[in-house]
Design an enzyme around this catalytic site. Structure first.
Site, short mmCIF file in Angstrom:
data_model
loop_
_atom_site.label_atom_id
_atom_site.label_comp_id
_atom_site.label_asym_id
_atom_site.label_seq_id
_atom_site.Cartn_x
_atom_site.Cartn_y
_atom_site.Cartn_z
N LEU A 180 10.55 -20.33 -5.38
CA LEU A 180 10.17 -19.71 -4.69
C LEU A 180 9.01 -19.47 -5.25
CD1 LEU A 180 9.39 -17.46 -2.70
CD2 LEU A 180 10.18 -15.77 -3.93
N HIS A 215 3.32 3.64 -9.04
CA HIS A 215 3.11 2.60 -8.97
C HIS A 215 4.44 2.25 -9.40
CE1 HIS A 215 -1.15 2.87 -7.90
NE2 HIS A 215 -1.25 3.15 -8.58
N ASP A 225 0.62 -1.34 -0.46
CA ASP A 225 -0.21 -0.30 0.57
C ASP A 225 1.24 0.85 -0.07
OD1 ASP A 225 -1.98 1.95 -0.05
OD2 ASP A 225 -2.54 1.48 2.14
#
Length: 224
Positions: free
Chosen positions: A122, A29, A12
């Protein structure tokens, strides 16, 4: 010392950071994506097997169309330019959400999942067009449709996180203390860390500090 298998992150603050530093939400962003790459590297260093990133919620469609389109173009470019590198690092990409995106992006997501499916280093779970309430409702419908016995084990089989262990840690940046419809079932016993920093300002030192703190927490799971 607590074992750490799965970290979930609500990234956020991108838009607010962008306005503050570049007078552009989109710049935030873009900066946030660079942090994602750093956190992926740090996750591998810490030998954590699952990383779940909340990238786009079912509520994010309410944002201006121009911003939504920019987010999709960022993701497209990331997949085009980085998926080969992720594959070489033995990283598996899994999409958690409802694939209702433009055709080009949908195809890239499907191809990326297929390409990396066998990788074990991962697993990155990318929550895209994800909403936990919808996920839970769909799981109930699945149990009802297939006439399964209602219990926790059967319920989990219909979640988008099927076969993925629940997060040990949830990190939320951006100085906001809420879950925002993210993994409401799965986070029942996760250790939650709310961070004041906006996501583009979050760094490896912040991440490792949280990991260290988690490993020293006494986890009782309801017992003493």
């Amino acid at each position: 010392m607590n074992p750490l298998n799965h970290v979930a992150i609500i990234m956020d603050g991108n838009g607010r950071w962008g306005i503050k530093h570049k007078k552009s939400r989109n710049a935030g962003h873009k900066a946030g994506l660079k942090v994602v790459e750093k956190i992926i590297k740090e996750t591998i260093k810490n030998k954590i097997k699952y990383l779940t990133l909340y990238a786009f919620s079912t509520e994010n469609w309410k944002r201006p169309k121009k911003e939504v389109n920019y987010l999709f173009s960022l993701l497209e470019n990331f997949l085009i330019n980085k998926i080969e590198a992720l594959h070489k690092q033995k990283i598996k990409l899994k999409i958690i959400g409802f694939k209702k995106f433009p055709k080009k992006l949908n195809n890239l997501l499907i191809q990326s999942e297929k390409k990396t499916f066998q990788n074990k280093q991962l697993q990155i779970n990318l929550a895209l067009n994800y909403g936990s309430k919808t996920e839970i409702i769909n799981a109930i419908k699945g149990i009802y449709k297939n006439k399964n016995k209602i219990n926790e084990e059967n319920f989990k089989k219909y979640l988008l996180t099927k076969n993925i262990p629940d997060p040990d840690i949830l990190i939320r940046t951006g100085d906001t203390n809420r879950l925002s419809n993210f993994l409401l079932w799965q986070l029942a016993y996760s250790e939650i860390f709310f961070v004041k920093k906006l996501w583009p300002a979050f760094n490896e030192k912040d991440y490792n500090k949280i990991i260290k703190k988690y490993k020293n927490i006494k986890r009782n799971f309801g017992s003493i």
